[in-house]
Design a protein around this motif. Structure first.
Motif, PDB file in Angstrom:
ATOM      1  N   SER A 243      -8.599   1.564  -3.066  1.00 16.51           N
ATOM      2  CA  SER A 243      -7.141   1.893  -2.871  1.00 16.51           C
ATOM      3  C   SER A 243      -6.644   3.175  -3.001  1.00 16.51           C
TER       4      SER A 243
ATOM      5  N   ARG B 244      -2.793   5.057  -3.578  1.00 15.60           N
ATOM      6  CA  ARG B 244      -1.420   4.910  -3.953  1.00 15.60           C
ATOM      7  C   ARG B 244      -0.720   6.291  -3.865  1.00 15.60           C
TER       8      ARG B 244
ATOM      9  N   ARG C 107      -4.965  -2.856   4.246  1.00 15.14           N
ATOM     10  CA  ARG C 107      -3.893  -3.768   3.971  1.00 15.14           C
ATOM     11  C   ARG C 107      -2.795  -2.624   3.173  1.00 15.14           C
ATOM     12  N   ALA C 108      -1.773  -2.460   3.993  1.00 17.23           N
ATOM     13  CA  ALA C 108      -0.590  -1.595   3.584  1.00 17.23           C
ATOM     14  C   ALA C 108       0.418  -2.139   3.062  1.00 17.23           C
ATOM     15  N   ALA C 109       0.895  -1.842   1.719  1.00 17.34           N
ATOM     16  CA  ALA C 109       2.206  -2.126   1.087  1.00 17.34           C
ATOM     17  C   ALA C 109       2.951  -1.089   0.927  1.00 17.34           C
TER      18      ALA C 109
ATOM     19  N   GLN D 155       7.602  -0.859   2.028  1.00 23.77           N
ATOM     20  CA  GLN D 155       8.647  -1.570   1.837  1.00 23.77           C
ATOM     21  C   GLN D 155       8.415  -3.073   2.594  1.00 23.77           C
ATOM     22  N   THR D 156       7.523  -3.075   3.577  1.00 23.67           N
ATOM     23  CA  THR D 156       7.085  -4.335   3.607  1.00 23.67           C
ATOM     24  C   THR D 156       5.392  -4.325   3.852  1.00 23.67           C
ATOM     25  N   GLU D 157       4.703  -5.435   3.956  1.00 21.02           N
ATOM     26  CA  GLU D 157       3.136  -5.412   3.684  1.00 21.02           C
ATOM     27  C   GLU D 157       2.522  -5.990   5.114  1.00 21.02           C
ATOM     28  N   GLN D 158       1.635  -5.074   5.463  1.00 24.34           N
ATOM     29  CA  GLN D 158       1.121  -5.396   6.964  1.00 24.34           C
ATOM     30  C   GLN D 158      -0.461  -4.841   6.857  1.00 24.34           C
ATOM     31  N   HIS D 159      -1.208  -5.220   7.972  1.00 24.15           N
ATOM     32  CA  HIS D 159      -2.565  -4.619   8.113  1.00 24.15           C
ATOM     33  C   HIS D 159      -2.262  -3.665   9.040  1.00 24.15           C
TER      34      HIS D 159
ATOM     35  N   GLU E  48      -5.237  -0.549   0.729  1.00 22.72           N
ATOM     36  CA  GLU E  48      -6.372  -1.151   0.133  1.00 22.72           C
ATOM     37  C   GLU E  48      -7.414  -1.279   1.237  1.00 22.72           C
TER      38      GLU E  48
END
Length: 199
Positions: free
Chosen positions: A64, A66, A85-87, A89-93, A122
């Motif tokens: 991961s 950060r 996987r990106a997090a 303000q929102t989470e998405q691939h 991640e």
């Protein structure tokens, strides 16, 4: 990128950075080339008019990354290889070819410390093509992206670029970025008459 109107006519300058000039931060499964700005306490030698973050990041599968950016920064992440996987303000691939925008955070209403734009990534599946346990593989260049489903069968690489907003109008014509169209036209005239010197 654009700079504030008050700085647009400052004397031009150029900085040459070779690969050996760019500091590298390496931790478990993570390799970050700090092209501009700071990461993990390591600062790039780049001299900017506008404070700019430019990171070239490589992640081993399953690892991961950060990063925290000041709340007033606009930024983006462009995926060169792999998926994650990106997090924020929102989470998405995200996967190779995707651009993830990192907009500024809203100001805190209570006047507390300004928030940070947090980005967490991640990388995908830890399986390595042709080397199930990862032994004997180059950790930075092993495996391939499986494509289409948000999974990654190997490492990933992306760039992250961010800088503060200038809160001013921006006009662009060709190579010139100014505050108004009239200023762009003036820049073209100056260039045409040789006012820029040898370019």
């Amino acid at each position: 990128h654009g700079i504030a109107a008050a700085q647009k006519m400052i004397a031009p300058r150029y900085q040459d950075l070779t690969d050996r000039d760019i500091p590298v931060v390496e931790t478990d499964g993570l390799r970050v080339r700090v092209i501009s700005g700071t990461y993990g306490g390591t600062r790039a030698p780049t001299v900017n008019i506008v404070p700019t973050t430019f990171l070239d990041v490589e992640l081993q599968p399953g690892k991961s990354f950060r990063c925290s950016l000041p709340a007033d920064h606009n930024g983006f992440m462009y995926v060169l290889v792999g998926a994650a996987r990106a997090a924020g303000q929102t989470e998405q691939h995200v996967q190779a070819g995707d651009v993830l925008l990192l907009p500024p955070c809203a100001d805190d209403a209570d006047g507390a410390e300004p928030p940070l734009t947090e980005l967490f990534l991640e990388a995908g599946s830890p399986r390595m093509d042709g080397d199930a346990d990862g032994s004997g593989a180059n950790p930075w260049h092993a495996g391939t992206y499986s494509g289409g489903d948000g999974r990654c069968d190997g490492w990933m690489r992306f760039i992250l670029v961010a800088a503060p907003q200038i809160h001013e109008p921006i006009a662009a014509q060709g190579p010139f970025v100014m505050s108004t169209g009239a200023e762009c036209e003036e820049a073209w005239r100056d260039y045409s008459r040789g006012a820029f010197g040898f370019v």
